[in-house]
Enzyme design. Structure first.
Site, PDB file in Angstrom:
ATOM      1  CE  LYS A 183      16.635  66.860 -41.792  1.00  0.00           C
ATOM      2  NZ  LYS A 183      15.291  67.601 -42.007  1.00  0.00           N
ATOM      3  CG  ASP A 199      12.123  69.236 -40.202  1.00  0.00           C
ATOM      4  OD1 ASP A 199      12.934  70.160 -40.089  1.00  0.00           O
ATOM      5  OD2 ASP A 199      12.618  68.170 -40.796  1.00  0.00           O
TER       6      ASP A 199
END
Ligand code: ATR
Length: 276
Positions: A68, A104
């Site tokens: 990420k 998220d």
């Protein structure tokens, strides 16, 4: 001739990712052309692979552990949420430029909106257990929804204090485990640690200091009902399991790549639950 859009999950490893199942379900039920595959990319190759995703034939994709941060560096443009987190989990092309977002945050928020409607109406104090990658997104989401005080309790208290330095004085680091005073008056309790994962090493917190209106949620979704959620339900508290966070974080990417906004339905939930 136009070719059907291809997207993928990029990680290392990726074989256990449920993203192909989620996006495959949406492609099939919406009757859209396209595909969603897996790309296991070694850490030293991840940034270059993502930077030239179109060169591998993809219109975009999701990025999971441990890539990420590499994705954050690889993209040309980032959303404000990706900037705030320093991590990117969803990439797509717009006007020839590779964009990165971190979904998220919306995954966490949409899951609570669905599972505990009104949870943030009078949100003042939240307690977050853990200070890893999932915790950063959740703390950012709680700030977006106006939480006045967020206590982050972590085994390595320095990591919790880093979150406070990053997000400001509304976020306070606390040693592990949280004290009864930390829990007293909290409107929301969130577990982001790996405790309870795989049905092992369940959290054994005394939840009695939580007020009766408190909502308890767990980022762990294997098993769906963790020890923490069972304890909270036994006290009559509202609980929300972590599976919805996984399902809702997938929505924005699908819309970018395939052009339709998909829904998180009971059928999708059942499909993924059967695979857990
Ligand atoms: P993620 O990206 O899922 O958040 P992570 O960054 O590895 O994963 O973070 C895992 C979290 O679980 C951390 O907060 C970790 O605490 P440390 O920062 O002290 O490592 C927490 N954690 C893991 N095992 C734990 C345990 N046995 N007791 C309490 N906390 C634990």
């Amino acid at each position: 001739m136009t070719t059907a859009p291809r997207a993928c999950i990029i990680g290392h490893p990726v074989k256990h990712s449920r993203s192909p199942l989620i996006h495959g379900f949406w492609l099939e039920t919406l009757g859209l052309p396209g595909s969603y595959g897996r790309e296991d990319v070694a850490p030293d190759a991840a940034e270059a692979f993502i930077r030239d995703l179109a060169g591998s034939g993809y219109v975009g994709g999701n990025v999971t552990m441990p890539h990420k941060e590499a994705a954050f560096r690889a993209v040309a443009r980032r959303t404000a949420r990706a900037e705030a987190l320093g991590a990117v989990n969803t990439v797509w092309y717009r006007d020839g430029e590779l964009w990165g977002d971190n979904t998220d945050i919306v995954g966490f928020l949409a899951n609570l909106d669905e599972g505990a409607p009104g949870w943030d109406a009078k949100l003042k104090k939240a307690v977050v257990l853990g200070a890893g990658g999932a915790s950063v997104a959740i703390v950012a989401g709680l700030i977006e929804r106006g939480a006045e005080r967020i206590l982050v309790a972590n085994r390595t208290v320095e990591r919790a204090e880093e979150l406070s330095a990053r997000f400001g004085s509304a976020v306070q680091g606390r040693p592990w485990p949280p004290s009864p005073d930390d829990l007293a008056g909290a409107d929301l309790l969130v577990n982001t640690t790996s405790r309870g994962m795989g049905g092992k090493d369940d959290l054994d917190l005394d939840l009695s200091p939580l007020p009766a209106h408190a909502v308890v949620t767990d980022a762990v979704y294997v098993p769906l009902r963790t020890g923490l959620l069972r304890d909270a339900a036994a006290r009559g508290l509202r609980t929300v399991d972590g599976l919805g966070m996984l399902l809702h974080q997938a929505v924005p990417g699908f819309e970018h790549w395939f052009g339709r906004r998909p829904a998180v339905t009971p059928d999708l939930r059942r499909l993924i639950e059967a695979d857990l």
